[in-house]
Scaffold this motif. Structure first.
Motif, PDB file in Angstrom:
ATOM      1  N   ILE A 105       9.256 -45.325 109.609  1.00  0.00           N
ATOM      2  CA  ILE A 105       8.299 -44.222 109.806  1.00  0.00           C
ATOM      3  C   ILE A 105       8.162 -43.411 108.513  1.00  0.00           C
ATOM      4  CG2 ILE A 105       7.890 -42.049 111.065  1.00  0.00           C
ATOM      5  CD1 ILE A 105       9.268 -43.462 113.497  1.00  0.00           C
ATOM      6  N   GLU A 106       9.310 -43.152 107.870  1.00  0.00           N
ATOM      7  CA  GLU A 106       9.278 -42.389 106.608  1.00  0.00           C
ATOM      8  C   GLU A 106       8.405 -43.088 105.563  1.00  0.00           C
ATOM      9  OE1 GLU A 106      13.407 -42.166 105.656  1.00  0.00           O
ATOM     10  OE2 GLU A 106      13.795 -40.922 107.408  1.00  0.00           O
ATOM     11  N   MET A 107       8.506 -44.406 105.510  1.00  0.00           N
ATOM     12  CA  MET A 107       7.751 -45.145 104.505  1.00  0.00           C
ATOM     13  C   MET A 107       6.254 -45.171 104.809  1.00  0.00           C
ATOM     14  SD  MET A 107       9.898 -45.816 102.235  1.00  0.00           S
ATOM     15  CE  MET A 107       8.744 -46.609 101.139  1.00  0.00           C
ATOM     16  N   ARG A 108       5.915 -45.028 106.087  1.00  0.00           N
ATOM     17  CA  ARG A 108       4.497 -45.074 106.479  1.00  0.00           C
ATOM     18  C   ARG A 108       3.816 -43.735 106.212  1.00  0.00           C
ATOM     19  NH1 ARG A 108       2.117 -48.578 110.950  1.00  0.00           N
ATOM     20  NH2 ARG A 108       2.905 -50.607 110.375  1.00  0.00           N
ATOM     21  N   GLU A 109       4.618 -42.674 106.177  1.00  0.00           N
ATOM     22  CA  GLU A 109       4.033 -41.339 105.985  1.00  0.00           C
ATOM     23  C   GLU A 109       3.607 -41.143 104.533  1.00  0.00           C
ATOM     24  OE1 GLU A 109       7.002 -38.624 107.348  1.00  0.00           O
ATOM     25  OE2 GLU A 109       6.569 -39.010 109.463  1.00  0.00           O
ATOM     26  N   GLU A 110       2.624 -40.247 104.360  1.00  0.00           N
ATOM     27  CA  GLU A 110       2.197 -39.889 103.007  1.00  0.00           C
ATOM     28  C   GLU A 110       3.152 -38.828 102.486  1.00  0.00           C
ATOM     29  OE1 GLU A 110      -0.614 -40.756 101.112  1.00  0.00           O
ATOM     30  OE2 GLU A 110      -0.899 -42.421 102.491  1.00  0.00           O
ATOM     31  N   HIS A 111       3.709 -39.032 101.301  1.00  0.00           N
ATOM     32  CA  HIS A 111       4.642 -38.048 100.750  1.00  0.00           C
ATOM     33  C   HIS A 111       4.101 -37.456  99.457  1.00  0.00           C
ATOM     34  CE1 HIS A 111       7.707 -38.986 103.657  1.00  0.00           C
ATOM     35  NE2 HIS A 111       7.566 -40.262 103.405  1.00  0.00           N
ATOM     36  N   ALA A 112       4.303 -36.135  99.300  1.00  0.00           N
ATOM     37  CA  ALA A 112       3.916 -35.482  98.047  1.00  0.00           C
ATOM     38  C   ALA A 112       5.041 -35.709  97.036  1.00  0.00           C
ATOM     39  CB  ALA A 112       3.715 -33.994  98.298  1.00  0.00           C
ATOM     40  N   ASP A 113       4.832 -35.225  95.789  1.00  0.00           N
ATOM     41  CA  ASP A 113       5.873 -35.368  94.765  1.00  0.00           C
ATOM     42  C   ASP A 113       7.140 -34.626  95.159  1.00  0.00           C
ATOM     43  OD1 ASP A 113       4.350 -36.996  93.313  1.00  0.00           O
ATOM     44  OD2 ASP A 113       3.678 -35.487  91.856  1.00  0.00           O
ATOM     45  N   VAL A 114       6.931 -33.487  95.844  1.00  0.00           N
ATOM     46  CA  VAL A 114       8.094 -32.737  96.348  1.00  0.00           C
ATOM     47  C   VAL A 114       8.124 -32.910  97.865  1.00  0.00           C
ATOM     48  CG1 VAL A 114       9.182 -30.465  96.524  1.00  0.00           C
ATOM     49  CG2 VAL A 114       7.901 -31.085  94.449  1.00  0.00           C
ATOM     50  N   LEU A 115       9.250 -33.408  98.343  1.00  0.00           N
ATOM     51  CA  LEU A 115       9.362 -33.688  99.783  1.00  0.00           C
ATOM     52  C   LEU A 115       9.560 -32.406 100.575  1.00  0.00           C
ATOM     53  CD1 LEU A 115      11.766 -36.766  99.603  1.00  0.00           C
ATOM     54  CD2 LEU A 115       9.318 -36.826 100.070  1.00  0.00           C
ATOM     55  N   SER A 116       8.995 -32.378 101.777  1.00  0.00           N
ATOM     56  CA  SER A 116       9.181 -31.201 102.632  1.00  0.00           C
ATOM     57  C   SER A 116      10.606 -31.202 103.186  1.00  0.00           C
ATOM     58  CB  SER A 116       8.179 -31.242 103.786  1.00  0.00           C
ATOM     59  OG  SER A 116       8.520 -32.298 104.657  1.00  0.00           O
ATOM     60  N   GLU A 117      11.039 -30.030 103.627  1.00  0.00           N
ATOM     61  CA  GLU A 117      12.406 -29.913 104.160  1.00  0.00           C
ATOM     62  C   GLU A 117      12.597 -30.804 105.380  1.00  0.00           C
ATOM     63  OE1 GLU A 117      14.018 -26.092 104.862  1.00  0.00           O
ATOM     64  OE2 GLU A 117      13.700 -25.437 102.794  1.00  0.00           O
ATOM     65  N   ALA A 118      11.541 -30.880 106.192  1.00  0.00           N
ATOM     66  CA  ALA A 118      11.634 -31.711 107.403  1.00  0.00           C
ATOM     67  C   ALA A 118      11.820 -33.181 107.032  1.00  0.00           C
ATOM     68  CB  ALA A 118      10.367 -31.543 108.242  1.00  0.00           C
ATOM     69  N   THR A 119      11.104 -33.639 106.002  1.00  0.00           N
ATOM     70  CA  THR A 119      11.239 -35.042 105.563  1.00  0.00           C
ATOM     71  C   THR A 119      12.634 -35.301 105.024  1.00  0.00           C
ATOM     72  OG1 THR A 119       8.910 -34.979 104.965  1.00  0.00           O
ATOM     73  CG2 THR A 119      10.193 -36.811 104.101  1.00  0.00           C
ATOM     74  N   ILE A 120      13.128 -34.361 104.194  1.00  0.00           N
ATOM     75  CA  ILE A 120      14.480 -34.528 103.629  1.00  0.00           C
ATOM     76  C   ILE A 120      15.512 -34.576 104.761  1.00  0.00           C
ATOM     77  CG2 ILE A 120      16.273 -33.358 102.252  1.00  0.00           C
ATOM     78  CD1 ILE A 120      13.988 -32.426 100.399  1.00  0.00           C
ATOM     79  N   PHE A 121      15.317 -33.707 105.770  1.00  0.00           N
ATOM     80  CA  PHE A 121      16.255 -33.686 106.903  1.00  0.00           C
ATOM     81  C   PHE A 121      16.259 -35.039 107.619  1.00  0.00           C
ATOM     82  CE2 PHE A 121      16.999 -33.108 111.470  1.00  0.00           C
ATOM     83  CZ  PHE A 121      18.294 -32.618 111.433  1.00  0.00           C
ATOM     84  N   LYS A 122      15.059 -35.582 107.849  1.00  0.00           N
ATOM     85  CA  LYS A 122      14.965 -36.880 108.548  1.00  0.00           C
ATOM     86  C   LYS A 122      15.601 -38.000 107.717  1.00  0.00           C
ATOM     87  CE  LYS A 122      10.519 -36.350 109.601  1.00  0.00           C
ATOM     88  NZ  LYS A 122       9.160 -36.793 109.874  1.00  0.00           N
ATOM     89  N   MET A 123      15.358 -37.937 106.398  1.00  0.00           N
ATOM     90  CA  MET A 123      15.938 -38.960 105.512  1.00  0.00           C
ATOM     91  C   MET A 123      17.459 -38.882 105.525  1.00  0.00           C
ATOM     92  SD  MET A 123      13.644 -39.095 102.105  1.00  0.00           S
ATOM     93  CE  MET A 123      12.218 -40.154 102.004  1.00  0.00           C
ATOM     94  N   ASN A 124      17.964 -37.653 105.426  1.00  0.00           N
ATOM     95  CA  ASN A 124      19.416 -37.463 105.418  1.00  0.00           C
ATOM     96  C   ASN A 124      20.034 -37.862 106.755  1.00  0.00           C
ATOM     97  OD1 ASN A 124      19.216 -36.562 102.836  1.00  0.00           O
ATOM     98  ND2 ASN A 124      19.567 -34.400 103.308  1.00  0.00           N
ATOM     99  N   LEU A 125      19.317 -37.566 107.835  1.00  0.00           N
ATOM    100  CA  LEU A 125      19.838 -37.889 109.169  1.00  0.00           C
ATOM    101  C   LEU A 125      19.973 -39.406 109.327  1.00  0.00           C
ATOM    102  CD1 LEU A 125      20.660 -36.798 111.982  1.00  0.00           C
ATOM    103  CD2 LEU A 125      18.274 -37.092 112.675  1.00  0.00           C
ATOM    104  N   SER A 126      18.946 -40.126 108.917  1.00  0.00           N
ATOM    105  CA  SER A 126      19.028 -41.598 109.043  1.00  0.00           C
ATOM    106  C   SER A 126      20.094 -42.152 108.096  1.00  0.00           C
ATOM    107  CB  SER A 126      17.669 -42.252 108.782  1.00  0.00           C
ATOM    108  OG  SER A 126      17.243 -41.985 107.476  1.00  0.00           O
ATOM    109  N   ALA A 127      20.267 -41.507 106.932  1.00  0.00           N
ATOM    110  CA  ALA A 127      21.313 -41.951 105.985  1.00  0.00           C
ATOM    111  C   ALA A 127      22.701 -41.726 106.585  1.00  0.00           C
ATOM    112  CB  ALA A 127      21.168 -41.202 104.660  1.00  0.00           C
ATOM    113  N   VAL A 128      22.877 -40.584 107.257  1.00  0.00           N
ATOM    114  CA  VAL A 128      24.172 -40.298 107.904  1.00  0.00           C
ATOM    115  C   VAL A 128      24.442 -41.321 109.001  1.00  0.00           C
ATOM    116  CG1 VAL A 128      25.397 -38.633 109.378  1.00  0.00           C
ATOM    117  CG2 VAL A 128      24.240 -37.850 107.311  1.00  0.00           C
TER     118      VAL A 128
END
Lengths: 185, 322
Positions: B276-299
């Motif tokens: 899902i993260e890869m399908r979303e459009e991301h800006a150069d600076v990631l939003s806090e919500a995106t970082i949280f989701k990325m970190n959660l899946s990494a954990v």
């Protein structure tokens, strides 16, 4: 060069456990630890039962996984006698030998931390004596000797009898042979 | 009916083996994690990044590798029964012993990975190294960064495989005695390394790069886990019996079932989240919500890696070679 082996004639074992006691006394084996054990396995439905008495100890394998897995060379195969022995001062107590042994022949000596095992009483053999368990065996179930000598008792017994080894599929080439072992399955 | 009476029981081997515990599992996990960090950071640093100057892309993450590995060594040291004899590891090389290779390998990997980490420090943040000698060494090593990355890649592969070979070499323990185990541990190591770097990386492009890599690694890991159990089930009686604790569904083996259940939930969930993260459009600076989701899946991936090792260490000692 000698290659010492043990033959266990299961027809002659009476399950007196004297071998276990003699081993503990001779080798100062710590409390609650053993270098040899006797397994009494009863199968069937009463009154049609059969019982196997099986002495187990280190098999002093020709292809010893404990030696291959030892990271410090503490466990080694003695070239003169064919025994698998331990250089206690080198042992780090990593327990790789215990994990790799299919015969569960080793234990950690709680007083010193090394992974101890049966040595075929190498200190006695060096003086021309038999291992303590063999000498004490009242039924002459345990027989010890040099398989390289064609006239030794073990060579004669193995020539004249069908014998088995424990877990042959492990490919460890054990040097403890069982005569009249009751096979399952 | 069979009745067995054993006179002369050693509690370390009966009723089942009891030699290695969570200390070894943590050691294997941290060893795998540092291997994964080295492999993943080397890939990132060696590849050509479109639209940006080539150069180190995960400098902060690499610096963790030697320290994580050294910390992992502490656990295996604690597991040794004769700690004062540890020097014997380094007075001999036993070619047939994976532990001997590992002991020497780690002694090489820790300094090399530290030098690699120093070489990746960008000029603008070298002052963070604090010591003048380290700053100078970092400057000196900078031109050799690519070579050190290549060496670290190889060493990471060695370390990741070693953590699996350490167990798979044990003929007497059928759960461990599988050639798939080193491949599983290497894949899991690379996956946890990518997950760790996702957490510590700052730049969006780097985080997304590792997310993309981790999708493939998690997918491979799931396939290898399934193949591992399938292979054990279709192998010898000992191998078949060795996976029984994971599917017994009894009170005694509940934790093993829970481990499989958690793996079956965590890894696919992490995979879906990353897709899902890869399908979303991301800006150069990631939003806090995106970082949280990325970190959660990494954990989730890191937790999965730890569970695999804990479950295999304990379950592997329940069933013997028959």
């Amino acid at each position: 060069m000698s290659k010492y082996v043990m033959v266990i004639d299961q027809r002659r074992c009476i399950g007196c456990m004297a071998c276990i006691v003699a081993c503990k006394a001779e080798n100062d084996v710590p409390e609650e630890h053993f270098r040899t054990r006797v397994i009494q396995e009863v199968e069937g439905q009463f009154p049609k039962l059969r019982m196997e008495l099986r002495s187990e100890l280190c098999n002093h394998c020709d292809n010893p996984p404990c030696v291959y897995n030892c990271p410090t060379g503490a466990s080694y195969k003695d070239k003169e006698t064919g025994m698998v022995l331990l250089k206690k001062n080198r042992c780090v107590g990593c327990k790789a030998c215990i994990a790799s042994c299919p015969y569960d022949a080793r234990y950690i000596d709680p007083r010193h931390g090394y992974a101890d095992k049966c040595t075929f009483c190498s200190h006695r053999v060096a003086k021309g004596k038999e291992p303590a368990c063999v000498q004490t065996c009242i039924g002459r179930s345990r027989i010890f000797g040099d398989i390289e000598d064609p006239e030794s008792e073990v060579s004669v017994l193995l020539r004249e009898h069908h014998f088995e080894v424990l877990k042959p599929a492990a490919g460890t080439e054990p040097k403890v042979y069982y005569i009249n072992r009751i096979l399952k399955g | 009916m069979t009745e067995v009476t054993i006179t002369g029981i050693n509690s370390i081997t009966y009723p089942h083996l009891d030699v290695w515990n969570w200390l070894v599992a943590i050691y294997l996990f941290l060893g795998g994690l540092s291997a994964g960090i080295l492999i993943m950071s080397a890939i990132a640093n060696l590849r050509k990044w479109p639209g940006s100057a080539s150069g180190p892309h995960c400098e902060k993450g690499v610096m963790f590798a030697p320290f994580i590995l050294a910390f992992g060594m502490l656990f295996i040291f604690l597991d040794l029964e004769r700690k004062a004899n540890m020097f014997w590891f380094y007075l001999t090389l036993q070619p047939t012993s994976p532990m001997s290779w590992g002991a020497w390998g780690i002694m090489i990997i820790i300094p090399v990975s530290f030098l690699y980490a120093l070489s990746t420090a960008p000029p603008e943040s070298r002052h963070n190294l604090r010591y003048e000698a380290l700053i100078k060494l970092s400057e000196m090593l900078r031109p050799y960064m690519r070579r050190l990355a290549m060496i670290s890649f190889g060493l990471g592969i060695f370390l990741g495989i070693y953590t699996g070979v350490l167990l798979s070499n044990m003929l007497a323990r059928p759960l461990w005695n599988s050639p798939i185990l080193p491949v599983l541990f290497l894949t899991s190591a690379a996956s946890t390394g990518a997950a760790f770097l996702i957490i510590v990386a700052r730049r969006a492009a780097v985080k997304l790069f590792y997310t993309k890599l981790d999708i493939w690694l998690i997918f491979a890991e799931i396939v290898i886990i399934v193949l591992f159990f399938y292979g054990q089930y279709n192998s010898s009686a000992s191998s078949k019996a060795s996976i029984m604790p994971f599917f017994a569904l009894t009170h005694e083996f509940f934790l093993y079932f829970l481990a499989v259940f958690l793996m079956a939930v965590l890894l696919p969930l992490a995979l879906v989240m990353k897709l899902i993260e890869m399908r979303e459009e991301h800006a150069d600076v990631l939003s806090e919500a995106t970082i949280f989701k990325m970190n959660l899946s990494a954990v989730m991936v890191l937790t999965g890696g730890l569970i695999i090792r804990l479950a295999l260490i304990y379950a592997g000692q329940l069933v013997k070679f028959m």
